[in-house]
Design a protein around this motif. Structure first.
Motif, mmCIF file in Angstrom:
data_model
loop_
_atom_site.group_PDB
_atom_site.id
_atom_site.type_symbol
_atom_site.label_atom_id
_atom_site.label_comp_id
_atom_site.label_asym_id
_atom_site.label_seq_id
_atom_site.Cartn_x
_atom_site.Cartn_y
_atom_site.Cartn_z
ATOM 1 N N UNK A 107 0.842 -1.204 0.000
ATOM 2 C CA UNK A 107 0.000 0.000 0.000
ATOM 3 C C UNK A 107 0.871 1.245 0.000
ATOM 4 N N UNK A 108 1.922 1.248 0.793
ATOM 5 C CA UNK A 108 2.819 2.408 0.852
ATOM 6 C C UNK A 108 3.423 2.726 -0.511
ATOM 7 N N UNK A 109 3.639 1.682 -1.313
ATOM 8 C CA UNK A 109 4.248 1.870 -2.626
ATOM 9 C C UNK A 109 3.224 2.059 -3.744
ATOM 10 N N UNK A 110 1.950 2.263 -3.366
ATOM 11 C CA UNK A 110 0.939 2.636 -4.342
ATOM 12 C C UNK A 110 0.308 1.503 -5.122
ATOM 13 N N UNK A 111 0.482 0.245 -4.665
ATOM 14 C CA UNK A 111 -0.061 -0.883 -5.421
ATOM 15 C C UNK A 111 -1.577 -0.982 -5.307
ATOM 16 N N UNK A 112 -2.123 -0.563 -4.191
ATOM 17 C CA UNK A 112 -3.562 -0.647 -3.997
ATOM 18 C C UNK A 112 -3.935 -0.338 -2.562
ATOM 19 N N UNK A 113 -5.135 -0.755 -2.171
ATOM 20 C CA UNK A 113 -5.616 -0.551 -0.806
ATOM 21 C C UNK A 113 -5.690 -1.895 -0.102
ATOM 22 N N UNK A 114 -5.861 -1.849 1.214
ATOM 23 C CA UNK A 114 -6.025 -3.088 1.959
ATOM 24 C C UNK A 114 -6.654 -2.780 3.311
ATOM 25 N N UNK A 115 -6.754 -3.820 4.153
ATOM 26 C CA UNK A 115 -7.290 -3.677 5.502
ATOM 27 C C UNK A 115 -6.287 -4.287 6.466
ATOM 28 N N UNK A 116 -5.896 -3.511 7.484
ATOM 29 C CA UNK A 116 -4.914 -3.974 8.465
ATOM 30 C C UNK A 116 -5.332 -3.499 9.859
ATOM 31 N N UNK A 117 -4.762 -4.090 10.920
ATOM 32 C CA UNK A 117 -5.016 -3.590 12.274
ATOM 33 C C UNK A 117 -4.469 -2.180 12.446
ATOM 34 N N UNK A 118 -5.034 -1.453 13.377
ATOM 35 C CA UNK A 118 -4.682 -0.048 13.592
ATOM 36 C C UNK A 118 -3.183 0.143 13.819
ATOM 37 N N UNK A 119 -2.566 -0.711 14.634
ATOM 38 C CA UNK A 119 -1.161 -0.504 14.982
ATOM 39 C C UNK A 119 -0.270 -0.544 13.746
ATOM 40 N N UNK A 120 -0.627 -1.386 12.775
ATOM 41 C CA UNK A 120 0.164 -1.463 11.540
ATOM 42 C C UNK A 120 0.008 -0.197 10.724
ATOM 43 N N UNK A 121 -1.190 0.390 10.741
ATOM 44 C CA UNK A 121 -1.443 1.597 9.953
ATOM 45 C C UNK A 121 -0.726 2.814 10.532
ATOM 46 N N UNK A 122 -0.788 2.969 11.847
ATOM 47 C CA UNK A 122 -0.211 4.165 12.461
ATOM 48 C C UNK A 122 1.313 4.083 12.530
ATOM 49 N N UNK A 123 1.875 2.870 12.512
ATOM 50 C CA UNK A 123 3.329 2.722 12.572
ATOM 51 C C UNK A 123 3.967 2.591 11.187
ATOM 52 N N UNK A 124 3.186 2.792 10.127
ATOM 53 C CA UNK A 124 3.728 2.740 8.767
ATOM 54 C C UNK A 124 4.730 3.869 8.556
ATOM 55 N N UNK A 125 5.604 3.656 7.584
ATOM 56 C CA UNK A 125 6.660 4.639 7.332
ATOM 57 C C UNK A 125 6.157 5.896 6.628
ATOM 58 N N UNK A 126 4.971 5.823 6.029
ATOM 59 C CA UNK A 126 4.401 6.978 5.338
ATOM 60 C C UNK A 126 3.034 7.296 5.925
ATOM 61 N N UNK A 127 2.523 8.476 5.592
ATOM 62 C CA UNK A 127 1.210 8.893 6.098
ATOM 63 C C UNK A 127 0.103 8.298 5.230
ATOM 64 N N UNK A 128 -0.312 7.104 5.569
ATOM 65 C CA UNK A 128 -1.356 6.428 4.804
ATOM 66 C C UNK A 128 -2.710 7.071 5.063
ATOM 67 N N UNK A 129 -3.582 6.992 4.080
ATOM 68 C CA UNK A 129 -4.970 7.388 4.266
ATOM 69 C C UNK A 129 -5.668 6.258 5.004
#
Length: 229
Positions: free
Chosen positions: A163-185
């Motif tokens: 997702x960070x590299x623009x391949x598409x969207x997905x569903x993940x637990x909150x902790x994975x989203x907030x700790x990502x290296x980029x500001x994901x939507x």
């Protein structure tokens, strides 16, 4: 023979600790699946080690099925796994975190709601063998939305990276989203929002029960507002 002898020594040390009230020593072996909760473990373990400096902690990473068997056989003192991985009466599973799932999209993606995003954007799916996949698939089926798959991955880290590299969207637990290296939507996933639980698995009447209980408390604490004491 060496492996069997090492296991017997560890079990003996555990039993002596349990009945003697002496300082906690020996080896404490914890299993963990490749999940976003793996990031919480070092913070909890550091607290355990601070309280018990003579204790040697070893962390083993594997899949849920192997972790369950290893706990049953005594090769692991405890394991961090999802709730839907446990089906044995010989084991006790206690959750330490209950967190929401989020739909995530690459930075800058213009989306207003989950349904339209799922209908129009390519989706990165978890492999069916991943416990989290069953939770997500159940809600997607209930929402009855036609999805266009672009990739299938077997770890939360690999899904988030796609997702960070623009391949598409997905569903993940909150902790994975907030700790990502980029500001994901991010948008809450589900109607109502779906939550997943992660917990500690141990054998009933485990000689390391007190230590596992202490680890559970630390894991709940480092989980923040979603921790379950």
């Amino acid at each position: 023979m060496v492996d069997s002898a090492s296991q017997l020594v560890r079990l003996a040390e555990n039993a002596i600790d349990a009945i003697s009230g002496r300082r906690v020593i020996g080896k404490f072996v914890i299993g963990v699946v490749r999940t976003s909760a793996i990031g919480l473990l070092p913070r909890a373990v550091s607290r355990i080690v601070a309280n018990h400096p003579d204790l040697r902690v070893r962390v083993a990473v594997g899949n849920s099925e192997d972790m369950v068997r290893d706990v049953q056989a005594g090769r692991l003192d405890a394991a961090i796994i999802a709730e839907n991985s446990v089906s044995s009466r010989d084991l006790d599973w206690s959750p330490f975190i209950r967190e929401p799932l989020f739909l995530i999209a690459p930075p800058g993606t213009q989306i207003s709601d989950v349904r339209s995003a799922l209908r129009t954007l390519p989706f990165i799916r978890f492999r069916s063998s991943v416990p989290l996949a069953r939770l997500i698939e159940t809600e997607l089926g209930r929402m009855n939305i036609q999805i266009t798959d672009v990739a299938e991955m077997d770890t939360i880290a690999s899904v988030t990276a796609c997702v960070e590299n623009g391949l598409g969207i997905s569903v993940v637990p909150r902790i994975a989203a907030v700790e990502a290296r980029t500001d994901l939507v991010m948008l809450p996933f589900g109607e109502p929002t779906v939550f997943r639980q992660i917990g500690l698995l141990q054998r009933l009447n485990s000689p390391r029960h007190a230590l596992i209980t202490e680890l559970h408390q630390h894991l709940a604490f480092v989980s923040g507002e979603y921790g379950i004491a």
